[in-house]
Design a protein around this motif. Structure first.
Motif, PDB file in Angstrom:
ATOM      1  N   TRP A  28      -3.665  26.597 -18.934  1.00  0.00           N
ATOM      2  CA  TRP A  28      -2.890  27.509 -18.077  1.00  0.00           C
ATOM      3  C   TRP A  28      -2.098  26.774 -17.009  1.00  0.00           C
ATOM      4  O   TRP A  28      -1.511  27.397 -16.125  1.00  0.00           O
ATOM      5  CB  TRP A  28      -3.837  28.529 -17.424  1.00  0.00           C
ATOM      6  N   GLY A  29      -2.125  25.443 -17.073  1.00  0.00           N
ATOM      7  CA  GLY A  29      -1.336  24.667 -16.127  1.00  0.00           C
ATOM      8  C   GLY A  29      -2.039  24.402 -14.809  1.00  0.00           C
ATOM      9  O   GLY A  29      -1.448  23.866 -13.870  1.00  0.00           O
ATOM     10  N   ARG A  30      -3.321  24.784 -14.713  1.00  0.00           N
ATOM     11  CA  ARG A  30      -4.054  24.537 -13.465  1.00  0.00           C
ATOM     12  C   ARG A  30      -4.542  23.098 -13.435  1.00  0.00           C
ATOM     13  O   ARG A  30      -4.957  22.571 -14.486  1.00  0.00           O
ATOM     14  CB  ARG A  30      -5.259  25.475 -13.364  1.00  0.00           C
ATOM     15  N   ALA A  31      -4.494  22.478 -12.264  1.00  0.00           N
ATOM     16  CA  ALA A  31      -4.945  21.083 -12.135  1.00  0.00           C
ATOM     17  C   ALA A  31      -6.431  20.985 -12.466  1.00  0.00           C
ATOM     18  O   ALA A  31      -7.235  21.761 -11.937  1.00  0.00           O
ATOM     19  CB  ALA A  31      -4.682  20.591 -10.720  1.00  0.00           C
ATOM     20  N   ARG A  32      -6.780  20.094 -13.373  1.00  0.00           N
ATOM     21  CA  ARG A  32      -8.173  19.962 -13.801  1.00  0.00           C
ATOM     22  C   ARG A  32      -8.782  18.688 -13.222  1.00  0.00           C
ATOM     23  O   ARG A  32      -9.830  18.722 -12.606  1.00  0.00           O
ATOM     24  CB  ARG A  32      -8.202  19.923 -15.331  1.00  0.00           C
ATOM     25  N   THR A  33      -8.078  17.570 -13.418  1.00  0.00           N
ATOM     26  CA  THR A  33      -8.576  16.287 -12.915  1.00  0.00           C
ATOM     27  C   THR A  33      -7.411  15.475 -12.361  1.00  0.00           C
ATOM     28  O   THR A  33      -6.367  15.380 -13.005  1.00  0.00           O
ATOM     29  CB  THR A  33      -9.200  15.453 -14.073  1.00  0.00           C
ATOM     30  N   GLU A  34      -7.629  14.918 -11.191  1.00  0.00           N
ATOM     31  CA  GLU A  34      -6.632  14.010 -10.642  1.00  0.00           C
ATOM     32  C   GLU A  34      -7.129  12.603 -10.973  1.00  0.00           C
ATOM     33  O   GLU A  34      -7.942  12.025 -10.257  1.00  0.00           O
ATOM     34  CB  GLU A  34      -6.498  14.220  -9.136  1.00  0.00           C
ATOM     35  N   ALA A  35      -6.655  12.072 -12.092  1.00  0.00           N
ATOM     36  CA  ALA A  35      -7.223  10.825 -12.619  1.00  0.00           C
ATOM     37  C   ALA A  35      -6.710   9.588 -11.897  1.00  0.00           C
ATOM     38  O   ALA A  35      -7.444   8.626 -11.695  1.00  0.00           O
ATOM     39  CB  ALA A  35      -6.930  10.711 -14.109  1.00  0.00           C
ATOM     40  N   VAL A  36      -5.435   9.599 -11.531  1.00  0.00           N
ATOM     41  CA  VAL A  36      -4.842   8.431 -10.863  1.00  0.00           C
ATOM     42  C   VAL A  36      -4.103   8.921  -9.626  1.00  0.00           C
ATOM     43  O   VAL A  36      -3.346   9.885  -9.693  1.00  0.00           O
ATOM     44  CB  VAL A  36      -3.885   7.687 -11.828  1.00  0.00           C
ATOM     45  N   ARG A  37      -4.348   8.220  -8.492  1.00  0.00           N
ATOM     46  CA  ARG A  37      -3.782   8.694  -7.224  1.00  0.00           C
ATOM     47  C   ARG A  37      -3.095   7.558  -6.478  1.00  0.00           C
ATOM     48  O   ARG A  37      -3.728   6.787  -5.764  1.00  0.00           O
ATOM     49  CB  ARG A  37      -4.884   9.293  -6.353  1.00  0.00           C
ATOM     50  N   GLY A  38      -1.818   7.415  -6.754  1.00  0.00           N
ATOM     51  CA  GLY A  38      -1.017   6.444  -6.008  1.00  0.00           C
ATOM     52  C   GLY A  38      -1.272   4.995  -6.348  1.00  0.00           C
ATOM     53  O   GLY A  38      -1.357   4.146  -5.458  1.00  0.00           O
ATOM     54  N   VAL A  39      -1.360   4.686  -7.632  1.00  0.00           N
ATOM     55  CA  VAL A  39      -1.601   3.297  -8.049  1.00  0.00           C
ATOM     56  C   VAL A  39      -0.275   2.545  -8.170  1.00  0.00           C
ATOM     57  O   VAL A  39       0.658   3.016  -8.809  1.00  0.00           O
ATOM     58  CB  VAL A  39      -2.354   3.271  -9.401  1.00  0.00           C
ATOM     59  N   ILE A  51      -8.055  -5.204 -14.461  1.00  0.00           N
ATOM     60  CA  ILE A  51      -8.223  -3.919 -13.783  1.00  0.00           C
ATOM     61  C   ILE A  51      -9.693  -3.563 -13.907  1.00  0.00           C
ATOM     62  O   ILE A  51     -10.196  -3.310 -14.996  1.00  0.00           O
ATOM     63  CB  ILE A  51      -7.354  -2.821 -14.418  1.00  0.00           C
ATOM     64  N   LEU A  52     -10.350  -3.581 -12.778  1.00  0.00           N
ATOM     65  CA  LEU A  52     -11.789  -3.333 -12.747  1.00  0.00           C
ATOM     66  C   LEU A  52     -12.069  -1.930 -12.236  1.00  0.00           C
ATOM     67  O   LEU A  52     -11.319  -1.406 -11.428  1.00  0.00           O
ATOM     68  CB  LEU A  52     -12.438  -4.305 -11.761  1.00  0.00           C
ATOM     69  N   GLY A  53     -13.138  -1.374 -12.718  1.00  0.00           N
ATOM     70  CA  GLY A  53     -13.508  -0.064 -12.194  1.00  0.00           C
ATOM     71  C   GLY A  53     -14.596   0.559 -13.032  1.00  0.00           C
ATOM     72  O   GLY A  53     -14.716   0.243 -14.213  1.00  0.00           O
ATOM     73  N   VAL A 224     -11.105   2.674  -7.969  1.00  0.00           N
ATOM     74  CA  VAL A 224     -12.242   3.570  -7.759  1.00  0.00           C
ATOM     75  C   VAL A 224     -11.685   4.977  -7.556  1.00  0.00           C
ATOM     76  O   VAL A 224     -10.822   5.183  -6.705  1.00  0.00           O
ATOM     77  CB  VAL A 224     -13.076   3.140  -6.521  1.00  0.00           C
ATOM     78  N   ARG A 225     -12.141   5.891  -8.372  1.00  0.00           N
ATOM     79  CA  ARG A 225     -11.705   7.288  -8.319  1.00  0.00           C
ATOM     80  C   ARG A 225     -10.177   7.418  -8.236  1.00  0.00           C
ATOM     81  O   ARG A 225      -9.627   8.180  -7.443  1.00  0.00           O
ATOM     82  CB  ARG A 225     -12.370   8.019  -7.161  1.00  0.00           C
ATOM     83  N   GLY A 226      -9.513   6.646  -9.077  1.00  0.00           N
ATOM     84  CA  GLY A 226      -8.070   6.798  -9.198  1.00  0.00           C
ATOM     85  C   GLY A 226      -7.240   6.070  -8.168  1.00  0.00           C
ATOM     86  O   GLY A 226      -6.014   6.184  -8.173  1.00  0.00           O
ATOM     87  N   ARG A 227      -7.891   5.341  -7.272  1.00  0.00           N
ATOM     88  CA  ARG A 227      -7.137   4.602  -6.256  1.00  0.00           C
ATOM     89  C   ARG A 227      -7.480   3.125  -6.327  1.00  0.00           C
ATOM     90  O   ARG A 227      -8.612   2.780  -6.681  1.00  0.00           O
ATOM     91  CB  ARG A 227      -7.502   5.066  -4.841  1.00  0.00           C
ATOM     92  N   ARG A 229      -8.767   0.057  -4.666  1.00  0.00           N
ATOM     93  CA  ARG A 229      -9.535  -0.237  -3.457  1.00  0.00           C
ATOM     94  C   ARG A 229      -9.313  -1.671  -2.992  1.00  0.00           C
ATOM     95  O   ARG A 229      -9.388  -1.972  -1.808  1.00  0.00           O
ATOM     96  CB  ARG A 229     -11.026  -0.054  -3.747  1.00  0.00           C
ATOM     97  N   ALA A 230      -9.074  -2.559  -3.929  1.00  0.00           N
ATOM     98  CA  ALA A 230      -8.836  -3.963  -3.562  1.00  0.00           C
ATOM     99  C   ALA A 230      -7.961  -4.590  -4.624  1.00  0.00           C
ATOM    100  O   ALA A 230      -8.027  -4.215  -5.796  1.00  0.00           O
ATOM    101  CB  ALA A 230     -10.160  -4.702  -3.474  1.00  0.00           C
ATOM    102  N   GLU A 231      -7.142  -5.531  -4.200  1.00  0.00           N
ATOM    103  CA  GLU A 231      -6.277  -6.206  -5.161  1.00  0.00           C
ATOM    104  C   GLU A 231      -5.954  -7.592  -4.646  1.00  0.00           C
ATOM    105  O   GLU A 231      -5.745  -7.777  -3.454  1.00  0.00           O
ATOM    106  CB  GLU A 231      -4.976  -5.415  -5.356  1.00  0.00           C
ATOM    107  N   GLY A 232      -5.932  -8.568  -5.535  1.00  0.00           N
ATOM    108  CA  GLY A 232      -5.548  -9.899  -5.126  1.00  0.00           C
ATOM    109  C   GLY A 232      -6.104 -10.963  -6.043  1.00  0.00           C
ATOM    110  O   GLY A 232      -6.771 -10.660  -7.040  1.00  0.00           O
ATOM    111  N   ALA A 233      -5.827 -12.231  -5.686  1.00  0.00           N
ATOM    112  CA  ALA A 233      -6.350 -13.349  -6.473  1.00  0.00           C
ATOM    113  C   ALA A 233      -7.855 -13.417  -6.258  1.00  0.00           C
ATOM    114  O   ALA A 233      -8.351 -13.148  -5.160  1.00  0.00           O
ATOM    115  CB  ALA A 233      -5.684 -14.641  -6.028  1.00  0.00           C
ATOM    116  N   LEU A 234      -8.574 -13.816  -7.302  1.00  0.00           N
ATOM    117  CA  LEU A 234     -10.036 -13.761  -7.232  1.00  0.00           C
ATOM    118  C   LEU A 234     -10.647 -14.608  -6.123  1.00  0.00           C
ATOM    119  O   LEU A 234     -11.493 -14.109  -5.365  1.00  0.00           O
ATOM    120  CB  LEU A 234     -10.627 -14.159  -8.586  1.00  0.00           C
ATOM    121  N   PRO A 235     -10.238 -15.894  -5.979  1.00  0.00           N
ATOM    122  CA  PRO A 235     -10.882 -16.698  -4.927  1.00  0.00           C
ATOM    123  C   PRO A 235     -10.733 -16.060  -3.552  1.00  0.00           C
ATOM    124  O   PRO A 235     -11.677 -16.010  -2.760  1.00  0.00           O
ATOM    125  CB  PRO A 235     -10.137 -18.027  -4.995  1.00  0.00           C
TER     126      PRO A 235
END
Lengths: 297, 328
Positions: A28-39, A51-53, A224-227, A229-235
């Motif tokens: 019916w077009g109703r929002a069910r899950t917000e899987a990705v939020r501003g990636v 991409i970890l999670g 984490v939950r579509g956002r 949380r951290a990003e960068g080179a591993l060291p």
């Protein structure tokens, strides 16, 4: 491959995703899950981006949006500077989905020839390339002509990997590539990812296995939950400033260990931990598998 | 170069789809049941309806239509739904294949399977026509006679195809593909071989060779196949958005409405407009034209073929539009 790919823009980032949102809706077009939020993501040329999670964090959804399989609710994606629906961009991408997604009624050889047809490869070139890749993933011989539906999950994964590399891609997208593989297969995949990175290809690797990502990736993004949380080179991400320094010492005679410890205390260390050097369990397990039968006993 | 690459993509999808459609056990079962029903019917029929071969012809074409519709709708609906459900469509579309090309490839694969099915069943109808009672008169005897030899051969043809499929399966080849391939090849061979015998089973010799098949059947049988192809196209369109169950229900509804489409021609404008989207089954059912030695008028055949082509094109356009933004 074909002339169509030659006209695609070269250089720059292999993948650029800007402020991606994805909301799944019901009938019916109703929002069910917000899987990705501003990636927002960027994978530069020759980079191995992990991409970890946890499960349900939006990794596969992000990857599918990057490949044009899911339409973002908002935000934009560019593959090699082109929209992901552009055939010239997709011709430069190899994709291993989370569950391999293979036709069960085809053999591995037919699977690769089918994929080659999708890439518009001439039959003769495709045959040689397929034979080469089946050998690379250890499925040459009789296994190449058995139906994929009869395969174990691990064997199907190998077919999927071969398919992902069929078009000699510049960007390889691997969604949980070691899922279903035994330790030997996992190591082989990790070695393969390292080799792909070494060849200057961009690799986008999604996983929830932290050690896997740590072993092969140059940079990570933690979802984490579509956002992100951290990003960068591993060291840089794993560094813990102000919490001490870890020495990895070799060649020190056992009788000198006490002296070294005393010296560290004398220099102001508040605590010093020491333990015998060990190898990772994976290395130990693989060494057992590779040793001759009598030697192992 | 770009067009060649695109065509290779379409062909790859079509080939895999045809392969999948033909090797499903349900496809083999439908083809087997339909062929045997058509082949056995003249051996047990009690009436000729005043015209030798008519009952076999009409019943055979009706069987081909009913079984063919189930075959076409299942191949198109379930085939597409499985690709979406199992993610093989997503894996394919991650490559440089456009969504319209994928839809076209899926349809062409189903069309190839439907053509193979229709080819086999058309031979069954033709052979059943020969098997049916025919008026027979000699200096010593007058009456009706059945070509029991032709009937027995027809009934055994699927058995031979099954044996070929089983032999292939033992050698790790595809059962369904060999079944359909063998049946499609054996039918014309059997018809040609039967041409050396008369209805009593007596040898005619090469000079008097006559397969004894009704060539007039070709056009109405081809039109039944055209209806199957049109319905398969609409099923493909439904399957781009719906699960197998609703797709099968919607296709059945479309067929049911198709039986009323002719009657709707005299209805009010809105009803006529709505029925323009429904394939008129009567346009494809021209078996009655063969009554009493008649033939299908070329104009009617050409019109029905064009009508089928219009429906296929319209359905594929709808399918491509519905599939373009579908999440995979």
């Amino acid at each position: 491959m074909d002339s169509e790919t030659d006209t695609a823009p070269r250089g720059g980032a292999a993948l650029e995703a800007e402020n991606l949102h994805k909301t799944f809706r019901d009938f019916w077009g109703r929002a069910r899950t917000e899987a990705v939020r501003g990636v927002s993501l960027r994978a530069g040329s020759g980079e191995v981006l992990g991409i970890l999670g946890p499960n349900g964090s939006g990794k596969s959804t992000t990857i599918k949006m990057a490949l044009g399989l899911l339409k973002p609710t908002s935000g934009s994606v560019r593959l090699f500077g082109l929209p992901p629906s552009d055939a010239r961009a997709k011709a430069r991408v190899g994709y291993l989905p989370e569950l391999s997604h293979l036709h069960p009624f085809l053999t591995p050889r037919e699977t690769l020839l089918y994929a080659a047809g999708l890439f518009g490869m001439p039959r003769r070139t495709a045959g040689a390339r397929a034979a080469d890749l089946l050998k690379r993933v250890g499925l040459d011989g009789a296994a190449a002509d058995r139906r994929v539906g009869e395969f174990s999950k691990g064997m199907a994964r190998r077919v999927g990997l071969a398919r992902a590399l069929l078009n000699d891609p510049e960007l390889v997208v691997l969604d949980e590539p070691t899922s279903g593989l035994d330790p030997v297969g996992r190591r082989e995949v990790k070695d393969l990812v390292k080799a792909l990175g070494g060849e200057g290809r961009t690799v986008l690797l999604s996983s929830h296995l932290l050690s896997e990502v740590q072993d092969v990736c140059t940079r990570v993004a933690v979802l984490v939950r579509g956002r992100i949380r951290a990003e960068g080179a591993l060291p840089g991400l794993l560094e813990t400033p102000g919490e001490g320094v870890r020495f990895d010492v070799s060649g020190l005679a056992p009788e000198k260990v006490g002296e070294a410890r005393a010296a560290l205390f004398a220099l102001g260390a508040s605590s010093v931990e020491e333990s015998p050097r060990t190898i990772p369990l994976e290395d130990f397990f693989l060494s057992l598998l590779r040793a001759p039968e009598d030697a192992a006993q | 170069m770009r067009l060649t690459a695109s065509l290779r993509g379409v062909f790859a999808v079509a080939r895999a789809t045809a392969l999948e459609s033909l090797q499903r056990p349900v496809s083999v079962l439908l083809a087997l049941a339909c062929f045997e029903l058509v082949a056995l019917q003249p051996l047990v029929q009690l009436h000729a309806f005043g015209e030798p071969g008519r009952l076999s012809r009409d019943a055979g074409m009706a069987s081909m239509l009913v079984f063919g519709l189930v075959f076409a709708v299942f191949c198109a609906g379930e085939g597409f739904a499985r690709e979406l459900r199992d993610g093989t469509a997503a894996a394919a579309l991650a490559g440089p294949v456009s969504r319209p090309a994928f839809v076209l490839g899926k349809y062409l694969g189903v069309a190839a399977a439907v053509a193979a099915f229709a080819w086999c069943q058309a031979w069954a109808v033709a052979l059943a026509g020969r098997t049916s009672e025919a008026f027979f008169e000699t200096a010593r005897f007058a009456g009706s006679i059945r070509d029991v030899g032709c009937g027995a051969a027809s009934v055994l043809l699927p058995a031979a195809a099954l044996a070929a499929g089983a032999a292939a399966d033992v050698r790790h080849r595809r059962f369904g593909l060999w079944f359909f391939g063998s049946l499609a090849a054996l039918c014309p061979v059997a018809a040609a071989a039967l041409g050396f015998f008369d209805r009593n089973g007596s040898w005619l010799g090469a000079a008097a060779w006559n397969p004894g098949l009704d060539a007039r059947l070709a056009v109405p049988l081809a039109l039944v196949a055209a209806l199957l192809l049109a319905l398969a196209a609409w099923t493909t369109a439904f399957a781009t958005r719906l699960q197998t169950g609703p797709v099968l229900a919607l296709s059945a509804l479309l067929l049911a409405l198709g039986f009323f489409a002719e009657a709707a021609r005299t209805a009010a404008l809105p009803v006529r407009a709505a029925f323009a989207l429904v394939p008129d089954v009567q346009s494809f059912w021209l078996a009655d034209a063969l009554r009493a030695g008649g033939t299908v008028p070329p104009g009617a055949a050409a019109g029905a073929a064009l009508y089928a082509a219009f429906h296929v094109a319209a359905a594929l356009c709808v399918a491509a539009a519905l599939f373009e933004n579908r999440d995979l």
